[in-house]
Structures are given as C-alpha cells and as structure tokens.
Design a protein around this motif. Structure first.
Motif, short mmCIF file in Angstrom:
data_model
loop_
_atom_site.label_atom_id
_atom_site.label_comp_id
_atom_site.label_asym_id
_atom_site.label_seq_id
_atom_site.Cartn_x
_atom_site.Cartn_y
_atom_site.Cartn_z
N ALA A 93 1.75 142.53 13.45
CA ALA A 93 1.83 143.96 13.13
C ALA A 93 3.28 144.42 13.02
O ALA A 93 3.60 145.30 12.20
N GLN A 94 4.17 143.84 13.83
CA GLN A 94 5.59 144.19 13.74
C GLN A 94 6.20 143.67 12.44
O GLN A 94 7.04 144.33 11.83
N ARG A 95 5.75 142.51 12.01
CA ARG A 95 6.29 141.92 10.77
C ARG A 95 5.77 142.64 9.53
O ARG A 95 6.47 142.75 8.53
N TYR A 96 4.53 143.12 9.59
CA TYR A 96 3.89 143.69 8.41
C TYR A 96 3.30 145.08 8.75
O TYR A 96 2.09 145.28 8.69
N PRO A 97 4.17 146.04 9.08
CA PRO A 97 3.67 147.36 9.51
C PRO A 97 2.97 148.14 8.41
O PRO A 97 2.23 149.08 8.72
N SER A 98 3.19 147.79 7.15
CA SER A 98 2.52 148.50 6.05
C SER A 98 1.16 147.90 5.73
O SER A 98 0.44 148.42 4.86
N VAL A 99 0.79 146.82 6.42
CA VAL A 99 -0.50 146.17 6.19
C VAL A 99 -1.41 146.31 7.40
O VAL A 99 -2.61 146.57 7.25
N LEU A 100 -0.85 146.17 8.60
CA LEU A 100 -1.65 146.07 9.81
C LEU A 100 -1.21 147.08 10.85
O LEU A 100 -0.02 147.18 11.18
N ARG A 101 -2.16 147.83 11.38
CA ARG A 101 -1.96 148.67 12.57
C ARG A 101 -2.82 148.07 13.69
O ARG A 101 -4.01 147.84 13.51
N TYR A 140 -8.25 145.98 22.37
CA TYR A 140 -7.49 146.26 21.16
C TYR A 140 -8.40 146.35 19.94
O TYR A 140 -9.48 145.76 19.90
N ALA A 141 -7.92 147.08 18.96
CA ALA A 141 -8.54 147.09 17.63
C ALA A 141 -7.44 147.11 16.59
O ALA A 141 -6.32 147.59 16.86
N GLY A 142 -7.75 146.59 15.41
CA GLY A 142 -6.78 146.57 14.33
C GLY A 142 -7.36 147.16 13.06
O GLY A 142 -8.58 147.20 12.87
N VAL A 143 -6.47 147.65 12.20
CA VAL A 143 -6.86 148.22 10.92
C VAL A 143 -5.95 147.64 9.85
O VAL A 143 -4.72 147.63 10.00
N VAL A 144 -6.56 147.18 8.76
CA VAL A 144 -5.83 146.70 7.59
C VAL A 144 -6.22 147.55 6.39
O VAL A 144 -7.42 147.78 6.15
N THR A 145 -5.22 148.05 5.66
CA THR A 145 -5.48 148.75 4.40
C THR A 145 -4.50 148.26 3.36
O THR A 145 -3.39 147.82 3.69
N ALA A 146 -4.90 148.35 2.12
CA ALA A 146 -4.05 147.85 1.03
C ALA A 146 -2.89 148.78 0.73
O ALA A 146 -1.89 148.36 0.13
N ASP A 147 -3.00 150.05 1.11
CA ASP A 147 -1.96 151.03 0.77
C ASP A 147 -1.19 151.54 1.97
O ASP A 147 -0.41 152.49 1.85
N GLY A 148 -1.39 150.95 3.14
CA GLY A 148 -0.62 151.33 4.31
C GLY A 148 -1.03 152.65 4.94
O GLY A 148 -0.30 153.18 5.79
N VAL A 149 -2.19 153.19 4.58
CA VAL A 149 -2.69 154.42 5.21
C VAL A 149 -3.56 154.01 6.40
O VAL A 149 -4.56 153.30 6.22
#
Length: 562
Positions: free
Chosen positions: A31-39, A53-62
């Motif tokens: 998540a630190q490496r790819y903050p616009s992909v993974l929260r 924990y839970a994670g969210v992936v979006t294609a547009d960084g929202v």
C-alpha cells in the motif's frame, strides 16, 4: 518482479501459507508503494484484541466509500481466512492484489468496480498455528485453527454475532453493500477428481429474478470458464447417502453461514471449497482461478447485477407475504455430469463393520442426481411494522449493524398488535456454537391491545433491509434471533406453587373456570398415564388457569402491527 513483492507462498516451496504478521506487513508495504491503487487499513478489533484489516483496490485511486456509493460503483468482496486452516484464499488474494499494482492492464480491467477484500478474517485462529487440526488435509506445512479466541466457528456467527469479529464483519458488509461476495474455504468429504467445488447462494432462497440470473446465467458461465482454465468445477459434494454415486444435494446455506448472510442483503455469494485431499499448490491455483473468474463476470455484468438487486429490494417493500424457511424437494432432482471414483466397501480392521474407501484406479463419469430445488415451505404475512421492545437491546444492536431503518416510539400508547404464543420448542441437545439452538418451534398467532412504551423500536417493513428484519425477527426463520436463544427468558414461568397447598386450590380453579375444566378433561383423555403424576397434573392446571396467568410467559416479545 522483485523478490520482496513475491508473496510468502511464492517465495517458498508452494506448500507454505503466510503467517498473520507476514501477511499484514506485506500488504502495508504494498500500500505504501502503490497508494493510488491500494488502500489498506484497520477496520476493527478481534476478541483477542488483534486488529482486523480490510483493503480496497480501485482503478482510478478513489477510495472514499461515501463517494464510491454516491457514484453507484459496483463492489466485489473477497473474504479470506475465516477458517485459517483453509488458507489458499489468503495467499491467492495477496498475489491478485499485487498483480493489480504491477499490471496496468489488469488494474484497468476493473473499470468502475471496487475490489474490497479482507486478507485474513479470523486473526485469532490464524496465530494458533500447527499442522494437526486438519486431520485429512494435504498441506500446507503449518496453518491456523478453525476456532477464534472464544473457540467459536466464525462461519456460524454471522447472525448471532457472539464475537467482536462478526460484529466488525456485519458493519463492514453493511457499509460497503457488496454486489457479489466470494468467501474462500477448503472442504472435507468424499474423494473425487475435482480440486474445486462450489457452494453458491441457494437460488430458490435468493429468489426472484436475481435468483434466476444466478441459476441460469452466472453459474453456467462460471462452471464453463473454470473448465477452460483447467480447473473443472462441480457443485459442493454433499452426498445424499454415503457416496456421490447416489446423488448430491445442494447445500442450503442459511444465514449463519457467509453466503446465507449475504442473501439477507440481496448479495450473490459464493463459498468455493477446494478439496483438502489435493495438494496445496493445486488448491491455491484453482482458488485464484475461481476468484478471478467470478470477479471478471461481476465486472462484465455489474449493471445487470445491480439492477436486479435494486429490483429485489423494491419488490420486497411491496410484498404481502415473505418466505422465511426453505426445504429440499426430493421429488424433483436435476442431474449433474459428475466425475468420481469407485466407492468400495470392505471389512474394517478396527471393528465389526464395513468401511468405505475410494479406488482412484477406477474413475467414472456419468450423470448423477442433483437435488437443487428448495421451495419455501413457511411464509409469513408481512406486517406494517414490527415493534421491538427496548429491553431487547442485543437484538436492536444487530438490526442497527445491518442498516435496518427504525425509530423510537415517542410516547406510551396502547395499540392492537399480533403476537406469537410459543406453544412448544424442540432444542438441539447440547451446546451448539455457545447456544441452545431451537431446531423446531410451534407457534399460535394471537391478537391483543398491548402497551407500546416510549423508547421501544418501530421497524417499518417498506425499507431496503426488510429481508434482514423479517428473517431474523420471525421465529421460524432458519437462523432467527429466537432460534439462537436471544429470547429464551420468555420460555420460563417465573412463579411456582407449593403442591400441598395448590392441590386444594386447583379444585377451586377447575370449579370456577369452565374453559380450564374443559381443557383439563381433554388433557386427561390424551394423557391417562400422567394422572398418577401429581406434578404433571398440577403443572397443567397452574399453566393453563386464568387466575395465575403470566402474560409474558411464552409470549414472543417482538410484536407485529398489521
């Protein structure tokens, strides 16, 4: 791919699963490496005090949930590690999320779809690692334990919510309202060639156009695609007798299970069950293929799925009757082209009985009976609203966690209501997941003018969460709050009598109450053997007389305003 971005599974011998510490640290780094992909963040705390924990992936960084919901974005939910001894989904999810980060085309293919995931749900059980709790399982070398810190099975806890972990799940699920869910598992049972078997939301129980879409469109596509990917899949192998030769029955996943809970929210749910006799590496690969196949279908058909879910909720607001219980129709089996191994019987060396085994040198393929029709066998008339007395706060909390709309009654008032008198209850012998579970309940519907108090809860049924409210508040629902024992205190009569005094008084009651006298005569005719039992005779008179009636005894507390 750099070495540090390989998952613990990929770095090892393909027979190891990640530890909790490795898993969380790996996702935090990603998540630190790819903050616009993974929260990736903490969503709650377990019963052992561990973060979930839970994670969210979006294609547009929202990642803002409120914005995503306003935009009507479809949500795909992947839950993993509810049983940490069944971990291939945990490892497969790590690789899938990593590939979203590293492969722009794979990320772009998400489109507007949100990929929501829980990396390892039963964090308590995951730290209880050994290689002995899964008796017949082929790998991995070490794995977690099924029970959580309270020794409860979380895949029985979605409605009763004894655990803090399940409470976190209820709130997370309600907040995100996923359109499709995949909850990853490993199965035990008969031996057969398939690595992947699949439990899905039972389509009759899901109901309506949404259930038809799952049955007629989604499932055929998933089975076909899994075969193309080299992982032929069959329905969960639930033999109607001792082996699949005689047929298999669809699993009726009631709301205590994840897919049954999802159905209360009109969510399509899948519980893939890889076969524990297959090597862990094969189970991992088939699980990843299954999650990707369901995800790809969800992305391609998101608009249709969302429309069907909205229609189901709207239709529910106008229903006059709701089904609350379903049973298998044994007279209408379908068929499934099944690949199996010959079932053999031989004398046991342990005792005087015949034991079952499977001969892998004798494979077979043929159509077998597949019992997948589960019509509703109990319907209830939908009230205008339920009233849940404020005293039953545990019930109120669970309704709130699941987004049920309700409001406090502002002043005392007497209202004509319907309520259930509980005629009889048959309970499961012994404890079941920490409760005395009621397998059968017989009810009598009654009408009365009762006092509703200021602060009691008014639960209208013209709302999106009507299904959750109805199936949990109607006592005959498969996993109603009543069946799980939330209202057990109303089954106890609070006052008693002294037999030597009441013996004479009982004669007076029979003289003064004609209805009691008639009922007692009927009881004597039906139970002649009990006439020699003083306790039975006096108990019947005491329980049925009007003079000493306790109105709350066996009166189900949730009221229906028609």
């Amino acid at each position: 791919m750099t070495q540090e971005l390989r998952t613990p599974y990929e770095q090892g011998n393909k027979n190891q699963t990640t530890t909790l510490a490795e898993c969380i640290a790996w996702y935090q780094d990603l998540a630190q490496r790819y903050p616009s992909v993974l929260r990736f963040e903490v969503v709650g705390t377990s019963d052992a005090g561990l973060p979930i924990y839970a994670g969210v992936v979006t294609a547009d960084g929202v990642f803002d949930r409120a914005q995503l919901k306003r935009e009507g974005r479809p949500v795909f939910f992947n839950n993993n590690g509810i049983h940490p001894g069944e971990p291939e989904g945990v490892d497969a999810c790590m690789a899938l999320v990593r590939d979203f980060c590293l492969q722009p085309a794979r990320l772009a293919a998400l489109g507007k779809t949100v990929f929501l995931f829980v990396p390892l749900y039963n964090v308590d059980g995951s730290i209880n690692r050994a290689n002995t709790s899964r008796v017949n399982q082929d790998g991995p070398e070490q794995f977690g334990f099924r029970g959580n810190a309270r020794h409860l099975d979380l895949n029985r806890d979605f409605v009763k919510c004894d655990t803090l972990t399940a409470q976190v799940f209820n709130k997370l699920f309600t907040a995100w309202d996923p359109d499709v869910m995949v909850d990853t598992h490993t199965s035990n049972g008969a031996d057969y060639p398939y690595t992947m078997t699949l439990i899905h939301t039972q389509t009759d129980k899901l109901g309506g156009a949404l259930g038809s879409f799952l049955q007629q469109t989604m499932l055929p596509h998933l089975f076909a695609e899994m075969a193309k990917r080299g992982w032929p899949t069959c329905p969960y192998v639930n033999p109607v007798k001792d082996s699949p030769d005689h047929g298999i029955a669809e699993f009726l996943e009631t709301p205590r299970f994840s897919t049954g809970f999802a159905a209360l929210h009109h969510t399509i749910g899948f519980m893939p069950e890889t076969h524990m006799l297959k090597p862990f590496a094969d189970r991992y690969e088939s699980m990843r293929a299954l999650v990707e196949t369901v995800l790809d279908f969800t992305i391609a058909n998101a608009t249709t799925i969302q429309e069907l879910r909205r229609a189901a909720r709207e239709a529910g607001k106008a229903r006059h009757e709701w089904p609350v219980h379903w049973s298998m129709d044994e007279s209408k089996p379908s068929s499934f082209r099944f690949s199996g191994y010959a079932a053999k019987y031989s004398a046991s060396v342990l005792g005087n009985y015949q034991r079952l085994s499977y001969d892998r040198s004798e494979p077979w393929e043929r159509d077998i009976a597949y019992f997948n029709h589960f019509p509703a066998d109990i319907h209830v008339t939908v009230p205008r609203a339920y009233v849940v007395p404020q005293a039953w706060r545990e019930v109120v909390e669970r309704l709130q966690w699941n987004g049920v709309a309700m409001e406090r009654i502002d002043a005392d008032k007497v209202v004509e209501v319907q309520y259930y008198h509980i005629k009889s209850v048959v309970s499961r012998p012994g404890a079941y997941e920490g409760h005395m579970f009621h397998d059968d309940v017989q009810l009598e519907k009654r009408t009365a003018n009762l006092l509703l108090r200021a602060g009691d809860w008014w639960v209208p049924l013209d709302q999106d969460q009507a299904r959750y409210a109805i199936e949990t508040l109607e006592p005959q629902g498969h996993d109603s709050f009543f069946r799980w024992g939330f209202f057990n205190s109303v089954l106890e009569k609070k006052e008693a009598y002294s037999d030597y005094v009441f013996e004479d008084h009982a004669v007076e009651l029979l003289r003064d109450e004609p209805a009691l006298r008639e009922k007692f005569e009927q009881w004597k005719t039906a139970n002649p053997a009990l006439l020699s039992n003083q306790e039975a005779v006096l108990d019947f008179i005491f329980a049925n007389c009007q003079r000493y009636v306790e109105p709350e005894w066996r009166r189900y507390p949730v009221l229906s305003v028609m």
